[in-house]
Design a protein around this motif. Structure first.
Motif, PDB file in Angstrom:
ATOM      1  N   UNK A   1     -27.877 -10.175 -51.101  1.00 49.70           N
ATOM      2  CA  UNK A   1     -27.765 -11.425 -50.655  1.00 49.70           C
ATOM      3  C   UNK A   1     -26.781 -11.224 -48.635  1.00 49.70           C
ATOM      4  N   UNK A   2     -25.489 -10.841 -48.951  1.00 52.45           N
ATOM      5  CA  UNK A   2     -24.826 -11.164 -47.498  1.00 52.45           C
ATOM      6  C   UNK A   2     -25.241 -10.037 -47.461  1.00 52.45           C
ATOM      7  N   UNK A   3     -25.682  -8.960 -47.867  1.00 54.56           N
ATOM      8  CA  UNK A   3     -25.545  -7.288 -46.964  1.00 54.56           C
ATOM      9  C   UNK A   3     -27.408  -7.929 -45.771  1.00 54.56           C
ATOM     10  N   UNK A   4     -27.657  -8.066 -46.323  1.00 55.39           N
ATOM     11  CA  UNK A   4     -29.373  -8.764 -45.908  1.00 55.39           C
ATOM     12  C   UNK A   4     -28.760  -9.091 -44.639  1.00 55.39           C
ATOM     13  N   UNK A   5     -27.946 -10.570 -44.878  1.00 51.31           N
ATOM     14  CA  UNK A   5     -27.606 -11.511 -43.589  1.00 51.31           C
ATOM     15  C   UNK A   5     -27.145 -10.641 -42.614  1.00 51.31           C
ATOM     16  N   UNK A   6     -26.027  -8.824 -43.141  1.00 51.94           N
ATOM     17  CA  UNK A   6     -25.220  -8.323 -41.796  1.00 51.94           C
ATOM     18  C   UNK A   6     -27.234  -7.918 -41.278  1.00 51.94           C
ATOM     19  N   UNK A   7     -27.725  -6.932 -41.964  1.00 46.13           N
ATOM     20  CA  UNK A   7     -29.134  -6.121 -41.317  1.00 46.13           C
ATOM     21  C   UNK A   7     -29.774  -7.628 -40.580  1.00 46.13           C
ATOM     22  N   UNK A   8     -29.887  -8.582 -41.199  1.00 50.83           N
ATOM     23  CA  UNK A   8     -30.704  -9.357 -39.891  1.00 50.83           C
ATOM     24  C   UNK A   8     -29.997  -9.809 -38.991  1.00 50.83           C
ATOM     25  N   UNK A   9     -29.608  -9.810 -39.126  1.00 54.76           N
ATOM     26  CA  UNK A   9     -28.026 -10.887 -37.356  1.00 54.76           C
ATOM     27  C   UNK A   9     -28.310  -9.627 -37.052  1.00 54.76           C
ATOM     28  N   UNK A  10     -28.439  -7.967 -37.194  1.00 57.53           N
ATOM     29  CA  UNK A  10     -28.033  -7.234 -36.548  1.00 57.53           C
ATOM     30  C   UNK A  10     -29.087  -6.628 -35.726  1.00 57.53           C
TER      31      UNK A  10
END
Length: 153
Positions: free
Chosen positions: A118-127
């Motif tokens: 999930x934390x990596x998904x959030x990083x990808x979403x923000x980018x």
């Protein structure tokens, strides 16, 4: 051995990781014809407006070895599989089939993996940029405004 021979060692399928019941034996007291009749009953039950989930679950459990043999040896298309095993495409049976093959709970495995990433998904979403990025930014803003700091909880 000939290259096109079905029995050549190259064509022998082997279980993949976690496949506990790759090609199980038939249940005691069952044979191919009795299991085929149960398969036909499943097909008929699925034609009903309100199929019996209990009957379907019971017969899908019993016919597991026949189904695995067909899928592994004949490699039918999805369309053919849907025609022969229409109940296999119901959510409850997808979960049950995963459990039959791997002895693991599909939902638990999925959500566990989702939590892990999930934390990596959030990083990808923000980018993300463009239209997709705008929509994702809106969702992230809604999460922040609702004080949702831990999406894994």
């Amino acid at each position: 051995m000939k290259r096109g021979n079905q029995d050549s060692p190259r064509n022998v399928k082997k279980p993949k990781r976690f496949e506990i019941n790759f090609l199980p034996n038939m249940p005691s007291g069952e044979n191919e014809s009795s299991m085929e009749s149960k398969r036909l009953e499943i097909v008929e039950e699925m034609k009903k407006r309100h199929p019996s989930s209990t009957l379907i679950a019971q017969y899908m459990d019993i016919t597991f070895s026949l189904r695995r043999k067909e899928l592994v040896e004949k490699e039918p298309s999805v369309k053919e599989t849907l025609q022969r095993w229409p109940a296999l495409f119901r959510e409850s049976q997808i979960i049950a089939e995963f459990n039959r093959i791997t002895s693991k709970n599909l939902k638990q495995e999925f959500f566990s993996a989702l939590d892990k990433h999930t934390s990596r998904f959030l990083e990808v979403f923000e980018s993300k940029k463009g239209t997709t990025g705008k929509k994702l930014s809106e969702f992230l803003m809604q999460m922040k405004s609702a004080n949702i700091t831990d999406v894994t909880a």
